[in-house]
Design a protein around this motif. Structure first.
Motif, PDB file in Angstrom:
ATOM      1  N   GLY A  67       0.879  -1.189   0.133  1.00 56.39           N
ATOM      2  CA  GLY A  67      -0.064   0.034   0.077  1.00 56.39           C
ATOM      3  C   GLY A  67       0.884   1.294  -0.008  1.00 56.39           C
ATOM      4  O   GLY A  67       0.407   2.394  -0.645  1.00 56.39           O
ATOM      5  N   PHE A  68       2.129   1.263   0.581  1.00 58.16           N
ATOM      6  CA  PHE A  68       2.995   2.390   0.726  1.00 58.16           C
ATOM      7  C   PHE A  68       3.652   2.702  -0.496  1.00 58.16           C
ATOM      8  O   PHE A  68       4.573   3.706  -0.601  1.00 58.16           O
ATOM      9  N   GLU A  69       3.576   1.629  -1.620  1.00 57.68           N
ATOM     10  CA  GLU A  69       4.606   1.774  -2.903  1.00 57.68           C
ATOM     11  C   GLU A  69       4.193   3.125  -3.603  1.00 57.68           C
ATOM     12  O   GLU A  69       5.308   3.622  -3.870  1.00 57.68           O
ATOM     13  N   ASP A  93       5.387  17.493   4.186  1.00 64.97           N
ATOM     14  CA  ASP A  93       3.905  17.726   3.782  1.00 64.97           C
ATOM     15  C   ASP A  93       3.663  16.383   2.869  1.00 64.97           C
ATOM     16  O   ASP A  93       2.417  16.194   2.993  1.00 64.97           O
ATOM     17  N   VAL A  94       4.654  15.900   2.139  1.00 65.84           N
ATOM     18  CA  VAL A  94       4.166  14.660   1.381  1.00 65.84           C
ATOM     19  C   VAL A  94       3.742  13.332   2.202  1.00 65.84           C
ATOM     20  O   VAL A  94       2.850  12.626   1.899  1.00 65.84           O
ATOM     21  N   HIS A  95       4.357  13.455   3.310  1.00 68.41           N
ATOM     22  CA  HIS A  95       3.879  12.149   4.302  1.00 68.41           C
ATOM     23  C   HIS A  95       2.654  12.380   4.884  1.00 68.41           C
ATOM     24  O   HIS A  95       2.159  11.504   4.804  1.00 68.41           O
ATOM     25  N   VAL A  96       2.426  13.883   5.108  1.00 69.60           N
ATOM     26  CA  VAL A  96       1.092  14.028   6.161  1.00 69.60           C
ATOM     27  C   VAL A  96       0.136  13.822   4.960  1.00 69.60           C
ATOM     28  O   VAL A  96      -1.007  13.330   5.242  1.00 69.60           O
ATOM     29  N   GLN A  97       0.149  14.578   3.697  1.00 70.93           N
ATOM     30  CA  GLN A  97      -0.627  14.181   2.649  1.00 70.93           C
ATOM     31  C   GLN A  97      -1.247  12.811   2.238  1.00 70.93           C
ATOM     32  O   GLN A  97      -2.392  12.372   2.215  1.00 70.93           O
ATOM     33  N   PHE A  98      -0.126  11.911   2.341  1.00 71.23           N
ATOM     34  CA  PHE A  98      -0.469  10.421   2.115  1.00 71.23           C
ATOM     35  C   PHE A  98      -1.075   9.968   3.240  1.00 71.23           C
ATOM     36  O   PHE A  98      -2.064   9.230   2.965  1.00 71.23           O
ATOM     37  N   GLY A  99      -0.697  10.342   4.518  1.00 73.50           N
ATOM     38  CA  GLY A  99      -1.397   9.502   5.326  1.00 73.50           C
ATOM     39  C   GLY A  99      -2.935   9.946   5.429  1.00 73.50           C
ATOM     40  O   GLY A  99      -3.850   9.067   5.676  1.00 73.50           O
ATOM     41  N   LEU A 100      -3.411  11.167   5.425  1.00 73.52           N
ATOM     42  CA  LEU A 100      -4.545  11.747   5.317  1.00 73.52           C
ATOM     43  C   LEU A 100      -5.433  11.032   4.200  1.00 73.52           C
ATOM     44  O   LEU A 100      -6.600  10.823   4.450  1.00 73.52           O
ATOM     45  N   ILE A 105      -4.233   2.196   5.304  1.00 73.00           N
ATOM     46  CA  ILE A 105      -2.898   1.686   5.186  1.00 73.00           C
ATOM     47  C   ILE A 105      -1.913   2.370   6.023  1.00 73.00           C
ATOM     48  O   ILE A 105      -1.022   1.927   6.471  1.00 73.00           O
ATOM     49  N   TYR A 106      -2.091   3.738   6.321  1.00 70.50           N
ATOM     50  CA  TYR A 106      -1.244   4.394   7.243  1.00 70.50           C
ATOM     51  C   TYR A 106      -1.361   3.943   8.670  1.00 70.50           C
ATOM     52  O   TYR A 106      -0.228   3.592   9.076  1.00 70.50           O
ATOM     53  N   THR A 107      -2.623   3.570   9.014  1.00 71.13           N
ATOM     54  CA  THR A 107      -2.611   3.004  10.295  1.00 71.13           C
ATOM     55  C   THR A 107      -2.177   1.775  10.628  1.00 71.13           C
ATOM     56  O   THR A 107      -1.399   1.421  11.490  1.00 71.13           O
ATOM     57  N   LEU A 108      -2.186   0.857   9.378  1.00 72.25           N
ATOM     58  CA  LEU A 108      -1.423  -0.249   9.461  1.00 72.25           C
ATOM     59  C   LEU A 108      -0.153  -0.263   9.608  1.00 72.25           C
ATOM     60  O   LEU A 108       0.566  -1.244  10.378  1.00 72.25           O
ATOM     61  N   MET A 109       0.579   0.621   8.789  1.00 70.49           N
ATOM     62  CA  MET A 109       2.048   0.921   8.843  1.00 70.49           C
ATOM     63  C   MET A 109       2.558   1.305   9.956  1.00 70.49           C
ATOM     64  O   MET A 109       3.272   1.143  10.751  1.00 70.49           O
TER      65      MET A 109
END
Length: 261
Positions: A67-69, A93-100, A105-109
């Motif tokens: 999912g993080f690919e 900012d890129v990291h935060v935008q992906f998580g939101l 997927i982010y919570t799983l990671m």
């Protein structure tokens, strides 16, 4: 030929299982990600899943990596500038935008951390950030050792995104945690790139956003008589005003793609 053989070889089966798992994760969350449910959705036998992933932890790590690919592809292609600290800000900012945009997927990671276990995608993301910090350190821009800065940034980004994801979806605004980004970068670096050139409009918009951010179950804007829609619109406008002022202060032309996207 049995149905499973028609699903292809191990690589194809692995891809089918991961795709099915990502879909289940989005639909039902981590609680719906049982090995039996994933195997059924992928059209394979449960023993096949265990043969390819060893156990459920192995499956979960693989799903997180899968999912993080798209995020990692963006980070690998990240074009560095002459200012490594500005690169760190854009990376945040890129990291935060992906998580939101990808809460399941982010919570799983990052939401189920266990000592000694780190999905490969999380390790690669950390390595990319550390390389940015090594570059800043080589220019004498770090106040603290690289490892200390790495931990501080990783903890503040992942922790703040997980905090936002615990809020109702309509309340998850990146602007709420943007001040934390600047506080952390100011703490670990000798300076924050472009700070001297920062527009006072951006500072005032950010300050007002902080004042009108809902807290303790109350919203100061709706308490003042505005509707929920009007409150959300005001915060959106202030966030956009801050971003536009930052781009203008940095001398970038949004039409030429020179912003922080």
């Amino acid at each position: 030929m049995n149905p499973e053989e028609r699903r292809g070889g191990p690589d194809r089966q692995r891809e089918l299982i991961l795709s099915a798992a990502v879909n289940l994760l989005a639909e039902a969350g981590p609680s719906g990600l049982s090995t039996r449910a994933v195997a059924a959705a992928a059209g394979v036998q449960t023993p096949t899943l265990y043969r390819l992933f060893a156990d459920k932890d192995g499956l979960l790590d693989a799903v997180a990596d899968f999912g993080f690919e798209s995020y990692l592809a963006e980070k690998r292609a990240f074009e560095t500038s002459d200012d490594p600290i500005d690169d760190l800000r854009r990376g945040w900012d890129v990291h935060v935008q992906f998580g939101l945009a990808n809460p399941a997927i982010y919570t799983l990671m990052y939401g189920n951390a266990q000592p000694g276990r780190r999905p490969a995608a999380a390790a690669e993301n950390r390595a990319i950030m550390r390389a940015m910090l090594e570059r800043a350190n080589a220019q004498g821009l770090l106040r603290v050792p690289v490892e200390t800065a790495t931990v501080a940034i990783e903890a503040s980004t992942t922790g703040s995104v997980l905090l936002l994801l615990a809020l109702p979806e309509q309340a998850r605004h990146a602007g709420l945690i943007r001040p934390l980004r600047d506080i952390v970068l100011d703490a670990v670096t000798e300076r924050t790139a472009s700070r001297d050139d920062r527009s006072p409009i951006a500072d005032r918009a950010q300050a007002l956003l902080g004042i009108i951010t809902p807290a303790g179950g109350t919203d100061p804007v709706t308490d003042a008589g505005f509707s929920v829609f009007e409150a959300g619109l005001l915060r959106e406008w202030l966030a956009r005003l801050e971003e536009a002022a930052q781009r203008s202060a940095g001398g970038s032309d949004p039409a030429q793609g020179g912003g922080a996207e």
